[in-house]
Design a protein around this motif. Structure first.
Motif, short mmCIF file in Angstrom:
data_model
loop_
_atom_site.label_atom_id
_atom_site.label_comp_id
_atom_site.label_asym_id
_atom_site.label_seq_id
_atom_site.Cartn_x
_atom_site.Cartn_y
_atom_site.Cartn_z
N LEU A 39 -11.51 1.61 5.33
CA LEU A 39 -11.04 0.51 6.18
C LEU A 39 -9.56 0.23 5.92
CD1 LEU A 39 -11.95 -1.50 8.32
CD2 LEU A 39 -12.63 -3.07 6.48
N ALA A 40 -9.13 0.40 4.67
CA ALA A 40 -7.73 0.15 4.32
C ALA A 40 -6.79 1.07 5.09
CB ALA A 40 -7.52 0.32 2.82
N VAL A 41 -7.20 2.33 5.24
CA VAL A 41 -6.33 3.29 5.93
C VAL A 41 -6.54 3.28 7.45
CG1 VAL A 41 -6.17 4.78 3.91
CG2 VAL A 41 -7.98 5.18 5.57
N ALA A 42 -7.66 2.72 7.88
CA ALA A 42 -7.97 2.73 9.32
C ALA A 42 -7.25 1.63 10.08
CB ALA A 42 -9.47 2.61 9.54
N GLU A 43 -6.95 0.52 9.40
CA GLU A 43 -6.32 -0.61 10.06
C GLU A 43 -5.07 -1.05 9.31
OE1 GLU A 43 -8.91 -3.82 11.12
OE2 GLU A 43 -10.65 -2.49 11.36
N ASN A 68 -0.84 7.61 -3.48
CA ASN A 68 -0.56 9.04 -3.35
C ASN A 68 -0.40 9.44 -1.89
OD1 ASN A 68 -0.58 9.51 -6.10
ND2 ASN A 68 -2.70 10.18 -6.17
N ASP A 69 -1.04 8.65 -1.01
CA ASP A 69 -0.92 8.89 0.43
C ASP A 69 0.22 8.09 1.04
OD1 ASP A 69 -3.10 10.57 0.31
OD2 ASP A 69 -4.55 9.03 0.87
N ASN A 70 1.10 7.55 0.16
CA ASN A 70 2.28 6.79 0.58
C ASN A 70 1.93 5.50 1.31
OD1 ASN A 70 4.22 8.67 -0.44
ND2 ASN A 70 3.82 9.98 1.33
N TYR A 71 0.82 4.87 0.93
CA TYR A 71 0.47 3.56 1.48
C TYR A 71 1.49 2.54 0.98
CZ TYR A 71 -2.42 -0.39 2.92
OH TYR A 71 -2.88 -1.54 3.53
N SER A 72 2.09 1.79 1.88
CA SER A 72 3.26 0.98 1.52
C SER A 72 3.02 -0.53 1.49
CB SER A 72 4.42 1.28 2.47
OG SER A 72 4.07 0.95 3.81
N GLN A 73 1.79 -0.97 1.81
CA GLN A 73 1.55 -2.42 1.81
C GLN A 73 1.21 -2.91 0.40
OE1 GLN A 73 3.07 -2.76 4.73
NE2 GLN A 73 1.79 -4.56 5.01
N PRO A 74 1.42 -4.21 0.13
CA PRO A 74 1.17 -4.74 -1.21
C PRO A 74 -0.31 -4.72 -1.60
CG PRO A 74 1.76 -6.51 0.30
CD PRO A 74 2.01 -5.23 1.03
N GLY A 90 -3.36 -0.57 -14.26
CA GLY A 90 -3.40 -1.00 -12.87
C GLY A 90 -2.04 -0.90 -12.21
N LEU A 91 -1.00 -1.31 -12.94
CA LEU A 91 0.36 -1.23 -12.40
C LEU A 91 0.81 0.22 -12.27
CD1 LEU A 91 1.96 -4.14 -14.46
CD2 LEU A 91 1.46 -4.16 -12.02
N GLU A 92 0.42 1.05 -13.22
CA GLU A 92 0.77 2.47 -13.16
C GLU A 92 0.18 3.14 -11.92
OE1 GLU A 92 -0.49 4.19 -16.87
OE2 GLU A 92 1.56 4.18 -17.63
N MET A 93 -1.01 2.69 -11.54
CA MET A 93 -1.68 3.29 -10.39
C MET A 93 -1.12 2.78 -9.05
SD MET A 93 -3.70 5.54 -11.56
CE MET A 93 -2.44 5.78 -12.81
N GLY A 94 -0.18 1.82 -9.13
CA GLY A 94 0.49 1.40 -7.91
C GLY A 94 0.23 -0.03 -7.47
N LEU A 156 6.12 9.11 -5.25
CA LEU A 156 6.61 7.83 -5.77
C LEU A 156 5.75 6.69 -5.24
CD1 LEU A 156 10.51 8.07 -5.42
CD2 LEU A 156 9.08 8.61 -7.41
N THR A 157 5.41 5.76 -6.11
CA THR A 157 4.73 4.55 -5.66
C THR A 157 5.76 3.65 -4.98
OG1 THR A 157 5.12 3.26 -7.68
CG2 THR A 157 3.18 4.71 -7.65
N PRO A 158 5.33 2.67 -4.19
CA PRO A 158 6.29 1.76 -3.54
C PRO A 158 7.24 1.10 -4.53
CG PRO A 158 4.16 1.51 -2.52
CD PRO A 158 3.95 2.41 -3.70
N LYS A 159 6.73 0.68 -5.67
CA LYS A 159 7.60 0.00 -6.62
C LYS A 159 8.56 0.98 -7.30
CE LYS A 159 7.32 -3.62 -6.75
NZ LYS A 159 8.06 -4.55 -5.84
N GLU A 160 8.13 2.22 -7.54
CA GLU A 160 9.03 3.22 -8.08
C GLU A 160 10.16 3.52 -7.09
OE1 GLU A 160 5.55 5.43 -10.74
OE2 GLU A 160 6.25 6.33 -8.87
N PHE A 161 9.81 3.57 -5.81
CA PHE A 161 10.83 3.77 -4.77
C PHE A 161 11.84 2.62 -4.81
CE2 PHE A 161 12.62 3.08 -0.61
CZ PHE A 161 12.91 4.35 -0.13
#
Length: 233
Positions: A39-43, A68-74, A90-94, A156-161
């Motif tokens: 659901l997260a990736v569908a909407e 890993n799929d470049n999901y950019s929302q918080p 948890g933070l390491e995982m994004g 890169l995770t969003p925060k690493e970017f």
């Protein structure tokens, strides 16, 4: 605001749902991790709230796969695990933030507002600076793509970017951990400065080459980013 909550504890989900209704938030609630991931990736969502322990797929796996799929929302992690190592994982995982159980709805709402405000301000800020080109890097703030010497860095995770973008904008400047928390995470980040160390360690491992490490630890102060640092002689 549209928020997806992946939480298998009915009482916790009900408490959040009641508070969302009071705040006028459009909340969707899913109890299975795999279903929640789909659901997260569908909407499109303004924020994801993910429990750590879930049937189907655990919250850390969901977070890692999304990033890993470049999901950019918080993403905010909910967890009964309150050890420092679990929080760092948890933070390491994004994840952008974490809330330990038990928690109050007001505290959760404060975290939601904080992470969504940061994402919104970052998107507004980068519109006038779409592409940043330096000696070794080509960074696009709209597509959030990074090239290192012409080769893409895809994991890169969003925060690493965001962290890399900040350092590229301020070459050779030394920043304390507190300054980085303020400028990259925002004034209202609830974590501690160990978060900075974790993210820089992971970012350093992803962009360093045999000849260049880019990051320099200034002992007793903080970190410096220099594209000529660490070049083998």
């Amino acid at each position: 605001m549209k928020i997806l909550v992946i939480e298998d504890n009915e009482s916790v989900a009900s408490m959040i749902e009641l508070f969302f209704k009071k705040e006028g938030i459009d909340g969707r609630f899913v109890m299975d991790g795999l279903e929640g991931y789909k659901l997260a990736v569908a909407e499109k969502w303004d924020c994801l709230i993910i429990d750590w322990m879930l049937p189907g797929m655990d919250g850390v796996s969901i977070c890692r796969k999304l990033r890993n799929d470049n999901y950019s929302q918080p993403i905010i992690m909910l967890t009964a695990k309150d050890s420092e190592s679990d929080q760092v994982l948890g933070l390491e995982m994004g994840a952008d933030d974490y809330v330990t159980k038990p928690f109050s709805p007001l505290a959760l709402m404060a975290r939601i507002k904080a992470v969504t405000r940061r994402y919104s301000s970052q998107k507004t800020e980068v519109q006038d600076n779409t592409v940043l080109i330096t000696q070794h890097f080509n960074l696009n703030t709209i597509t959030r793509e990074v090239l290192l010497d012409g080769k893409p860095i895809r994991n890169l995770t969003p925060k690493e970017f965001d962290l890399l973008y900040h350092f590229l904008q301020h070459p050779k400047q030394v920043f304390t951990r507190e300054q980085l928390l303020e400028r990259v995470w925002g004034f209202d980040f609830y974590g501690d400065d160990r978060t900075v160390d974790v993210h820089i360690k992971r970012l350093r491992s992803k962009i360093s080459t045999d000849d260049q490490s880019f990051f320099h630890t200034v002992w007793g102060v903080g970190y410096q980013f220099d594209e000529n640092f660490g070049i083998a002689k």
